[in-house]
Motif scaffolding. Sequence first.
Motif, PDB file in Angstrom:
ATOM      1  N   THR A   1      -4.586  -5.750  20.530  1.00  0.00           N
ATOM      2  CA  THR A   1      -3.711  -4.767  19.883  1.00  0.00           C
ATOM      3  C   THR A   1      -2.263  -5.190  20.050  1.00  0.00           C
ATOM      4  O   THR A   1      -1.904  -5.859  21.022  1.00  0.00           O
ATOM      5  CB  THR A   1      -3.905  -3.371  20.482  1.00  0.00           C
ATOM      6  OG1 THR A   1      -3.072  -2.431  19.781  1.00  0.00           O
ATOM      7  CG2 THR A   1      -3.551  -3.341  21.958  1.00  0.00           C
ATOM      8  N   ARG A   2      -1.440  -4.806  19.095  1.00  0.00           N
ATOM      9  CA  ARG A   2      -0.002  -5.048  19.211  1.00  0.00           C
ATOM     10  C   ARG A   2       0.795  -3.753  19.177  1.00  0.00           C
ATOM     11  O   ARG A   2       2.002  -3.761  19.337  1.00  0.00           O
ATOM     12  CB  ARG A   2       0.460  -5.977  18.085  1.00  0.00           C
ATOM     13  CG  ARG A   2      -0.148  -7.370  18.193  1.00  0.00           C
ATOM     14  CD  ARG A   2       0.453  -8.337  17.206  1.00  0.00           C
ATOM     15  NE  ARG A   2      -0.182  -9.647  17.301  1.00  0.00           N
ATOM     16  CZ  ARG A   2       0.123 -10.580  18.204  1.00  0.00           C
ATOM     17  NH1 ARG A   2       1.064 -10.351  19.089  1.00  0.00           N
ATOM     18  NH2 ARG A   2      -0.498 -11.745  18.204  1.00  0.00           N
ATOM     19  N   ASP A   3       0.086  -2.645  18.941  1.00  0.00           N
ATOM     20  CA  ASP A   3       0.792  -1.364  18.848  1.00  0.00           C
ATOM     21  C   ASP A   3       0.154  -0.264  19.691  1.00  0.00           C
ATOM     22  O   ASP A   3       0.695   0.836  19.778  1.00  0.00           O
ATOM     23  CB  ASP A   3       0.876  -0.910  17.383  1.00  0.00           C
ATOM     24  CG  ASP A   3      -0.486  -0.738  16.733  1.00  0.00           C
ATOM     25  OD1 ASP A   3      -1.512  -0.835  17.434  1.00  0.00           O
ATOM     26  OD2 ASP A   3      -0.521  -0.492  15.519  1.00  0.00           O
TER      27      ASP A   3
ATOM     28  N   ARG B   1      -2.410   1.372  18.990  1.00  0.00           N
ATOM     29  CA  ARG B   1      -3.073   2.353  18.126  1.00  0.00           C
ATOM     30  C   ARG B   1      -4.280   1.772  17.380  1.00  0.00           C
ATOM     31  O   ARG B   1      -5.248   2.466  17.143  1.00  0.00           O
ATOM     32  CB  ARG B   1      -2.071   2.919  17.110  1.00  0.00           C
ATOM     33  CG  ARG B   1      -0.957   3.742  17.738  1.00  0.00           C
ATOM     34  CD  ARG B   1      -0.078   4.404  16.687  1.00  0.00           C
ATOM     35  NE  ARG B   1       0.686   3.418  15.926  1.00  0.00           N
ATOM     36  CZ  ARG B   1       1.858   2.935  16.302  1.00  0.00           C
ATOM     37  NH1 ARG B   1       2.415   3.336  17.442  1.00  0.00           N
ATOM     38  NH2 ARG B   1       2.514   2.043  15.573  1.00  0.00           N
ATOM     39  N   THR B   2      -4.202   0.491  17.043  1.00  0.00           N
ATOM     40  CA  THR B   2      -5.297  -0.167  16.343  1.00  0.00           C
ATOM     41  C   THR B   2      -5.767  -1.350  17.178  1.00  0.00           C
ATOM     42  O   THR B   2      -4.955  -2.191  17.581  1.00  0.00           O
ATOM     43  CB  THR B   2      -4.841  -0.656  14.953  1.00  0.00           C
ATOM     44  OG1 THR B   2      -4.381   0.468  14.196  1.00  0.00           O
ATOM     45  CG2 THR B   2      -5.995  -1.315  14.216  1.00  0.00           C
ATOM     46  N   PHE B   3      -7.078  -1.393  17.432  1.00  0.00           N
ATOM     47  CA  PHE B   3      -7.660  -2.443  18.267  1.00  0.00           C
ATOM     48  C   PHE B   3      -8.756  -3.151  17.492  1.00  0.00           C
ATOM     49  O   PHE B   3      -9.472  -2.533  16.698  1.00  0.00           O
ATOM     50  CB  PHE B   3      -8.268  -1.844  19.543  1.00  0.00           C
ATOM     51  CG  PHE B   3      -7.257  -1.350  20.543  1.00  0.00           C
ATOM     52  CD1 PHE B   3      -6.925  -2.106  21.653  1.00  0.00           C
ATOM     53  CD2 PHE B   3      -6.645  -0.110  20.375  1.00  0.00           C
ATOM     54  CE1 PHE B   3      -6.002  -1.640  22.582  1.00  0.00           C
ATOM     55  CE2 PHE B   3      -5.720   0.361  21.290  1.00  0.00           C
ATOM     56  CZ  PHE B   3      -5.395  -0.410  22.404  1.00  0.00           C
ATOM     57  N   THR B   4      -8.900  -4.436  17.759  1.00  0.00           N
ATOM     58  CA  THR B   4      -9.989  -5.216  17.185  1.00  0.00           C
ATOM     59  C   THR B   4     -10.816  -5.819  18.300  1.00  0.00           C
ATOM     60  O   THR B   4     -10.316  -6.623  19.100  1.00  0.00           O
ATOM     61  CB  THR B   4      -9.457  -6.334  16.272  1.00  0.00           C
ATOM     62  OG1 THR B   4      -8.692  -5.762  15.210  1.00  0.00           O
ATOM     63  CG2 THR B   4     -10.616  -7.130  15.662  1.00  0.00           C
TER      64      THR B   4
ATOM     65  N   THR C   1     -12.440  -3.527  13.684  1.00  0.00           N
ATOM     66  CA  THR C   1     -11.130  -2.907  13.913  1.00  0.00           C
ATOM     67  C   THR C   1     -11.250  -1.397  13.777  1.00  0.00           C
ATOM     68  O   THR C   1     -11.865  -0.898  12.828  1.00  0.00           O
ATOM     69  CB  THR C   1     -10.093  -3.434  12.909  1.00  0.00           C
ATOM     70  OG1 THR C   1      -9.962  -4.853  13.080  1.00  0.00           O
ATOM     71  CG2 THR C   1      -8.743  -2.787  13.126  1.00  0.00           C
TER      72      THR C   1
ATOM     73  N   ARG D   1      -9.115   2.530  14.822  1.00  0.00           N
ATOM     74  CA  ARG D   1      -7.890   3.185  15.273  1.00  0.00           C
ATOM     75  C   ARG D   1      -8.191   3.995  16.529  1.00  0.00           C
ATOM     76  O   ARG D   1      -9.161   4.749  16.585  1.00  0.00           O
ATOM     77  CB  ARG D   1      -7.319   4.086  14.179  1.00  0.00           C
ATOM     78  CG  ARG D   1      -5.934   4.650  14.515  1.00  0.00           C
ATOM     79  CD  ARG D   1      -5.315   5.344  13.316  1.00  0.00           C
ATOM     80  NE  ARG D   1      -4.004   5.898  13.624  1.00  0.00           N
ATOM     81  CZ  ARG D   1      -2.881   5.191  13.658  1.00  0.00           C
ATOM     82  NH1 ARG D   1      -2.914   3.909  13.382  1.00  0.00           N
ATOM     83  NH2 ARG D   1      -1.717   5.767  13.948  1.00  0.00           N
TER      84      ARG D   1
ATOM     85  N   HIS E   1      -6.190  -6.586  27.278  1.00  0.00           N
ATOM     86  CA  HIS E   1      -4.892  -6.832  26.644  1.00  0.00           C
ATOM     87  C   HIS E   1      -3.752  -6.894  27.662  1.00  0.00           C
ATOM     88  O   HIS E   1      -2.686  -7.441  27.369  1.00  0.00           O
ATOM     89  CB  HIS E   1      -4.599  -5.744  25.604  1.00  0.00           C
ATOM     90  CG  HIS E   1      -4.755  -4.356  26.117  1.00  0.00           C
ATOM     91  ND1 HIS E   1      -5.983  -3.714  26.106  1.00  0.00           N
ATOM     92  CD2 HIS E   1      -3.878  -3.489  26.666  1.00  0.00           C
ATOM     93  CE1 HIS E   1      -5.836  -2.501  26.625  1.00  0.00           C
ATOM     94  NE2 HIS E   1      -4.573  -2.349  26.975  1.00  0.00           N
TER      95      HIS E   1
END
Length: 548
Positions: free
Chosen positions: A57-59, A61-64, A69, A71, A94
Amino acid sequence: MKRLKLLFHTVRYLRVRQLGYQVYYRIRKPRLRKLPAPVLRGELDAWPGEAYLEPATRDGRTFTFLGQTARFDGNWNDPAVPKLWLYNLHYQDHLNARGAESRIDLCEHMVDAWVEGNPPLAGNGWEPYCLSLRIVNWVKFFSRLGPGRVKETWLQSLTQQTDALEQQLEFHILANHLFANAKALVFAGTYLGGTQGDRWLRKGLALLDREVPEQFLEDGAHYERSPMYHGTLLWDLADLIALFQATRFEELEKRVNDWRQRVEKGLEWLAAMTHPDGEISFFNDAAFGIAPNLTDLTNFAGSLGLAVPSGECPERVQVFLLQESGFGVIDWPERHRLLVDVAPVGPGYQPGHAHADTLSCELSLFGQRVLVNSGISQYGQDVERHKQRSTAAHNTVEVDGQNSSEVWGGFRVARRAMPFDVGASQGELEVRVWGKHDGYRRLPGGVIHHREWRASSGRIVIEDVLSGSYGSAVAYWHLHPHINIEPIQDFRLLLTMPGGQKVSFIIEGAKSLRSIDSQWHPQFGLSIKNTKIALELSGKKLVTRLEF
């Protein structure tokens, strides 16, 4: 009755301790205990280890994870999301993924979110395997932050989590799960001091003292015989070496030389089981993107001052047998590699990641994969999971529509194929690997499958011989999606490689040849169309010849 029979032949391999803990953990659940205030030891000032995972994730809120993927809305136990996906969310990898130092504020936010969203002993995150991976991730992350930025609430939660783990060590599962439990106790015990920290460190090291020599075989392999899990466990050992280098604890120093030797030997095994493209072979549960690959591990090992494999090509065709784990490797100077499976089905008491793939093989020519086993795209207990573990999903022979080992229930195996009469020979012009298995002896015809691989410059001959009686036998050859297939005659095919090289595929002893649409599963959540060739034997012997 069929299910009861499968269960009987599964349970009889288990250790008494496993059965006892299966009952014990159903009766006794972990309790929330009053714990002393956490105390930092102070010796682990900055984590010196490596990272191999890309950020999920980079935010925040959304993960893969696992190719899916989704939310994240703050519900750590969302029933609409697969449980294994949620496990990955709870691991909090992460925190130590590549580039995590540029996302410190986000990482701190996710630790806060986990503490707030996961009250003690409630939900997936408090299961022992999740606890084990997250405890290690937290200790690494906290040590990078330094004591000035580590919140008291985080330390209290870390203490509660380690206590919960200690109450439910996975003696009912053993294998890589218990190893992960032990590693987590050691990490917690080197970061947190006091009486409880000392106890966790002693208990973790005592478990490792027993599990390391049992789980790592003399040829360097992890005993579950999955190149993917081998990579994970090898990274765990390297992490422990890095932990010693960061702390210089006397308790770790006593063991670190043994750990170093096992990592170096394990790297040699992984190098042997890796294709020329730099990625793992697909025997048992294996997929890309889950565990560190050979490059990741050699970089980490090199940073720790360990010896790493040279990667040199042989001057002529050569063969070597990884005796204890049960794999044969044939190499050519032209970056061809043939990998063959003459291995038993994992440790008898824990074959959860095993496939019915005995006497299967994988092949790369000119640095490109040609013959591939199924791989895996998912876990679970459904039809697709069973299909991916089946004999028909691998490059070997299926008799009367049955699996060579009775894989079932997602992670279970009842009666297993046992290899025997296994060997290898090195000649001037030709090398050989051979073996037999008795997986079909349980059938009315008492079939024994014997396979021999003979290799020379520009040629491979694979000979299958079946003894006993049977209704039908089919040999399967699964081709990499990038291989083009062109029929020449009834039992002769021309394979074209991506680089334009030609491979003749010649069959003797088949009464039919079918080209079947199939799927290759190189990653979780990913299935790619490919072709498998099905050869029905006309008699007791089949010869498959590849010329290139």
